[in-house]
Enzyme design. Structure first.
Site, PDB file in Angstrom:
ATOM      1  N   HIS A  19       0.842  -1.191   0.000  1.00 29.51           N
ATOM      2  CA  HIS A  19       0.000   0.000   0.000  1.00 29.51           C
ATOM      3  C   HIS A  19       0.881   1.245   0.000  1.00 29.51           C
ATOM      4  O   HIS A  19       2.035   1.202   0.447  1.00 29.51           O
ATOM      5  CB  HIS A  19      -0.902   0.014   1.236  1.00 29.51           C
ATOM      6  CG  HIS A  19      -2.020  -0.983   1.172  1.00 29.51           C
ATOM      7  ND1 HIS A  19      -3.067  -0.991   2.065  1.00 29.51           N
ATOM      8  CD2 HIS A  19      -2.250  -2.009   0.308  1.00 29.51           C
ATOM      9  CE1 HIS A  19      -3.905  -1.982   1.758  1.00 29.51           C
ATOM     10  NE2 HIS A  19      -3.421  -2.613   0.707  1.00 29.51           N
ATOM     11  N   GLU A  72       0.951   3.877   1.842  1.00 29.52           N
ATOM     12  CA  GLU A  72       1.481   4.301   3.139  1.00 29.52           C
ATOM     13  C   GLU A  72       2.655   3.421   3.571  1.00 29.52           C
ATOM     14  O   GLU A  72       3.643   3.926   4.134  1.00 29.52           O
ATOM     15  CB  GLU A  72       0.400   4.204   4.229  1.00 29.52           C
ATOM     16  CG  GLU A  72      -0.854   5.003   3.970  1.00 29.52           C
ATOM     17  CD  GLU A  72      -1.947   4.164   3.315  1.00 29.52           C
ATOM     18  OE1 GLU A  72      -1.679   3.502   2.287  1.00 29.52           O
ATOM     19  OE2 GLU A  72      -3.077   4.187   3.829  1.00 29.52           O
ATOM     20  N   CYS A 115      -6.095   1.754   5.817  1.00 25.64           N
ATOM     21  CA  CYS A 115      -6.702   0.478   6.204  1.00 25.64           C
ATOM     22  C   CYS A 115      -6.112   0.043   7.555  1.00 25.64           C
ATOM     23  O   CYS A 115      -5.197   0.686   8.064  1.00 25.64           O
ATOM     24  CB  CYS A 115      -6.409  -0.553   5.117  1.00 25.64           C
ATOM     25  SG  CYS A 115      -4.694  -1.118   5.124  1.00 25.64           S
ATOM     26  N   CYS A 168      -2.196  -0.407   7.468  1.00 23.57           N
ATOM     27  CA  CYS A 168      -1.445   0.850   7.400  1.00 23.57           C
ATOM     28  C   CYS A 168      -1.616   1.663   8.685  1.00 23.57           C
ATOM     29  O   CYS A 168      -0.656   2.270   9.163  1.00 23.57           O
ATOM     30  CB  CYS A 168      -1.872   1.658   6.184  1.00 23.57           C
ATOM     31  SG  CYS A 168      -1.427   0.843   4.636  1.00 23.57           S
TER      32      CYS A 168
HETATM   33 ZN   LIG Z   1      -3.380   0.154   3.705  1.00 29.21          ZN
END
Ligand SMILES: [Zn+2]
Length: 169
Positions: A57, A59, A87, A90
């Site tokens: 992801h 992040e 999410c 993260c």
């Molecule tokens: Zn994430």
């Protein structure tokens, strides 16, 4: 302290990262991390498909780059700007890296861990509580995602119709 103009500038950089993801066929999500002096120390965009890795992801990539740049795992007093609400994975990485402020654009009603599905930043028993600041360029960030998914649906529709036509010929 980051000024409101600074904050807009960093979210625009995160949106630029999201556009790079989109150009590569990825869901457009981008992130930027800045140190207390406003220096960009990490950037990232969603690379889940490119790397075939569910942990890639925006992040996560930005956090790893920032840690590498600072030579430490603690990102104390740093701010993270991300185009979509983080999410749970993260949000966990943000807590673990001691990031201070998290600015996010669009809400994620299906996976958001900063208030939409759960709010990990306000769980008392965790030892660090990042501050979530929502809504910076929310509409623009959400629009990027909407346009992306609409584009996918249109492509799928066109492929279906092309197939139908080929079958009829
Ligand atoms: Zn994430």
């Amino acid at each position: 302290m980051l000024s409101s103009d600074d904050k807009k500038k960093y979210m625009q950089l995160a949106m630029d990262q999201a556009k790079i993801a989109e150009q590569q066929g990825e869901v457009p999500i981008g992130a930027v991390i800045v140190d207390p002096d406003g220096k960009v120390i990490g950037t990232g965009y969603n690379r889940r498909e490119l790397d075939e890795d569910s942990t890639q992801h925006a992040e996560m990539i930005a956090i790893k780059e920032a840690c590498k740049n600072l030579g430490m795992w603690r990102l104390i007093d740093c701010s993270l700007f991300v185009t979509l609400e983080p999410c749970p994975m993260c949000a966990g990485a943000i807590i673990n890296s001691r990031i201070k402020d998290v600015y996010f654009g669009a809400l994620d009603p299906k996976a958001g861990a900063c208030g939409s599905v759960v709010d990990l930043f306000t769980v008392d028993k965790f030892n660090h509580h990042p501050r979530a600041i929502r809504g910076l360029y929310r509409d623009q960030c959400a629009q990027m995602l909407k346009d992306f998914f609409r584009g996918i649906r249109e492509k799928q529709k066109a492929a279906k119709e092309a197939k139908k036509q080929a079958e009829n010929n």
